[in-house]
Design a protein around this motif. Sequence first.
Motif, PDB file in Angstrom:
ATOM      1  N   PRO A 130      83.313  70.549  47.302  1.00 21.31           N
ATOM      2  CA  PRO A 130      84.186  70.353  48.459  1.00 21.31           C
ATOM      3  C   PRO A 130      85.462  69.634  48.066  1.00 21.31           C
ATOM      4  O   PRO A 130      85.451  68.754  47.208  1.00 21.31           O
ATOM      5  CB  PRO A 130      83.334  69.511  49.414  1.00 21.31           C
ATOM      6  N   ASN A 163      77.162  67.549  52.579  1.00 22.57           N
ATOM      7  CA  ASN A 163      77.886  68.814  52.440  1.00 22.57           C
ATOM      8  C   ASN A 163      77.113  69.887  51.692  1.00 22.57           C
ATOM      9  O   ASN A 163      77.655  70.973  51.469  1.00 22.57           O
ATOM     10  CB  ASN A 163      79.219  68.575  51.720  1.00 22.57           C
ATOM     11  N   PRO A 206      73.662  76.338  59.381  1.00 20.85           N
ATOM     12  CA  PRO A 206      74.896  76.840  58.761  1.00 20.85           C
ATOM     13  C   PRO A 206      74.809  76.691  57.245  1.00 20.85           C
ATOM     14  O   PRO A 206      74.529  75.596  56.746  1.00 20.85           O
ATOM     15  CB  PRO A 206      75.995  75.958  59.361  1.00 20.85           C
ATOM     16  N   THR A 208      75.713  75.989  53.643  1.00 21.08           N
ATOM     17  CA  THR A 208      76.764  75.139  53.085  1.00 21.08           C
ATOM     18  C   THR A 208      77.541  75.816  51.963  1.00 21.08           C
ATOM     19  O   THR A 208      78.677  75.428  51.684  1.00 21.08           O
ATOM     20  CB  THR A 208      76.184  73.800  52.597  1.00 21.08           C
ATOM     21  N   ALA A 211      80.207  77.445  53.842  1.00 22.10           N
ATOM     22  CA  ALA A 211      81.161  76.438  54.307  1.00 22.10           C
ATOM     23  C   ALA A 211      82.111  76.015  53.196  1.00 22.10           C
ATOM     24  O   ALA A 211      83.318  75.840  53.433  1.00 22.10           O
ATOM     25  CB  ALA A 211      80.411  75.231  54.857  1.00 22.10           C
ATOM     26  N   LYS A 212      81.603  75.850  51.973  1.00 20.01           N
ATOM     27  CA  LYS A 212      82.462  75.448  50.857  1.00 20.01           C
ATOM     28  C   LYS A 212      83.464  76.540  50.498  1.00 20.01           C
ATOM     29  O   LYS A 212      84.596  76.248  50.093  1.00 20.01           O
ATOM     30  CB  LYS A 212      81.606  75.122  49.632  1.00 20.01           C
ATOM     31  N   HIS A 214      84.401  79.286  52.626  1.00 21.56           N
ATOM     32  CA  HIS A 214      85.192  79.842  53.734  1.00 21.56           C
ATOM     33  C   HIS A 214      85.494  78.853  54.848  1.00 21.56           C
ATOM     34  O   HIS A 214      86.261  79.172  55.756  1.00 21.56           O
ATOM     35  CB  HIS A 214      84.456  81.042  54.345  1.00 21.56           C
ATOM     36  N   GLY A 215      84.868  77.688  54.818  1.00 18.09           N
ATOM     37  CA  GLY A 215      85.055  76.723  55.885  1.00 18.09           C
ATOM     38  C   GLY A 215      83.873  76.674  56.847  1.00 18.09           C
ATOM     39  O   GLY A 215      83.117  77.634  56.980  1.00 18.09           O
ATOM     40  N   GLN A 216      83.744  75.536  57.526  1.00 15.03           N
ATOM     41  CA  GLN A 216      82.604  75.315  58.403  1.00 15.03           C
ATOM     42  C   GLN A 216      82.575  76.292  59.572  1.00 15.03           C
ATOM     43  O   GLN A 216      81.495  76.710  60.023  1.00 15.03           O
ATOM     44  CB  GLN A 216      82.612  73.879  58.922  1.00 15.03           C
ATOM     45  N   ALA A 219      80.836  79.395  58.536  1.00 17.83           N
ATOM     46  CA  ALA A 219      79.400  79.145  58.384  1.00 17.83           C
ATOM     47  C   ALA A 219      78.705  79.112  59.738  1.00 17.83           C
ATOM     48  O   ALA A 219      77.615  79.675  59.914  1.00 17.83           O
ATOM     49  CB  ALA A 219      79.176  77.831  57.637  1.00 17.83           C
ATOM     50  N   LEU A 220      79.324  78.476  60.718  1.00 16.52           N
ATOM     51  CA  LEU A 220      78.746  78.418  62.066  1.00 16.52           C
ATOM     52  C   LEU A 220      78.733  79.792  62.719  1.00 16.52           C
ATOM     53  O   LEU A 220      77.762  80.170  63.394  1.00 16.52           O
ATOM     54  CB  LEU A 220      79.524  77.423  62.922  1.00 16.52           C
ATOM     55  N   ARG A 223      75.942  81.805  61.285  1.00 20.92           N
ATOM     56  CA  ARG A 223      74.671  81.377  61.887  1.00 20.92           C
ATOM     57  C   ARG A 223      74.483  82.019  63.267  1.00 20.92           C
ATOM     58  O   ARG A 223      73.390  82.503  63.586  1.00 20.92           O
ATOM     59  CB  ARG A 223      74.629  79.858  62.019  1.00 20.92           C
TER      60      ARG A 223
END
Length: 273
Positions: A130, A163, A206, A208, A211-212, A214-216, A219-220, A223
């Motif tokens: 991150p 993270n 979500p 991780t 998220a790392k 493409h962004g949170q 990820a959400l 989900r």
Amino acid sequence: MEHLPPTRTERAQLAMMLEVTAYPKPGNVDRCHDYADTRLEHFLASTIFVRPAFERAEREGGRLGALIREAVRLTSGHAGGNTHFGAYILLFPLLAGGDIAGALAAVRETDVEDAVDFYAAFGLTQVRMPDGDGLDVNDPASVAAIRERGMTLLDIMAYSAMNDMVAREWTNGYALTRRAADLLHEHGGGRQAIVAAFMNLLAAEPDTFIAKKHGQAVALQTREHAREVVAGARTIADLDDECIAGGINPGSIADITIAGIYVALGEGWQWDC
């Protein structure tokens, strides 16, 4: 004919092989599609190349950081890059300890040298960190900081847990690994149980790795789309196409699924039915 139960090493290899060959698993390499630079064959090659490190962990236990570093070295002999780094973080404590309780005991025994070896292994991969992480694997000052602070490998995982859901398993009692194994039992044997367990985890957490990369928010969103699949509101093939088009791969869920398969195999789950 009587069949001997698989050794811990064989269970770990089976878990890696079974996860990558199950399909469809939205966004991830499986028997139906590859990435441009990483193919199914690269994942399967890693399951073979890593065996000496698995056998050493089963036979001797030893330093988890050194074992992970050795696994990365052994599986760097193909052009597919990092295939199983997260899985190694979860599997080596399980191999050394035998089960989840033993794994948790093993991680509590880690020390500063384990942390240093782990950072050396991390530096050999292309795993994403991150932005703004205070311990950069590419910065020699980070190793000095680890030594100065006396950080064990368990400390490193606790530092990363917010993270990184794979690191979080070391600090939460392998909670998602346990859930993955339970889901495999719940959904029966064979390949489709793996897909069902994978989708249930993806719908619950979500990822991780997403998220790392493409962004949170992505990820959400992934989900939520997985929840729609589990609920029957959209097809898994549709989500697979969406993830592939967007370069979205739930790699951390895959790693946890591997660990769950390892645990379930030790509890008698049938993979070949």
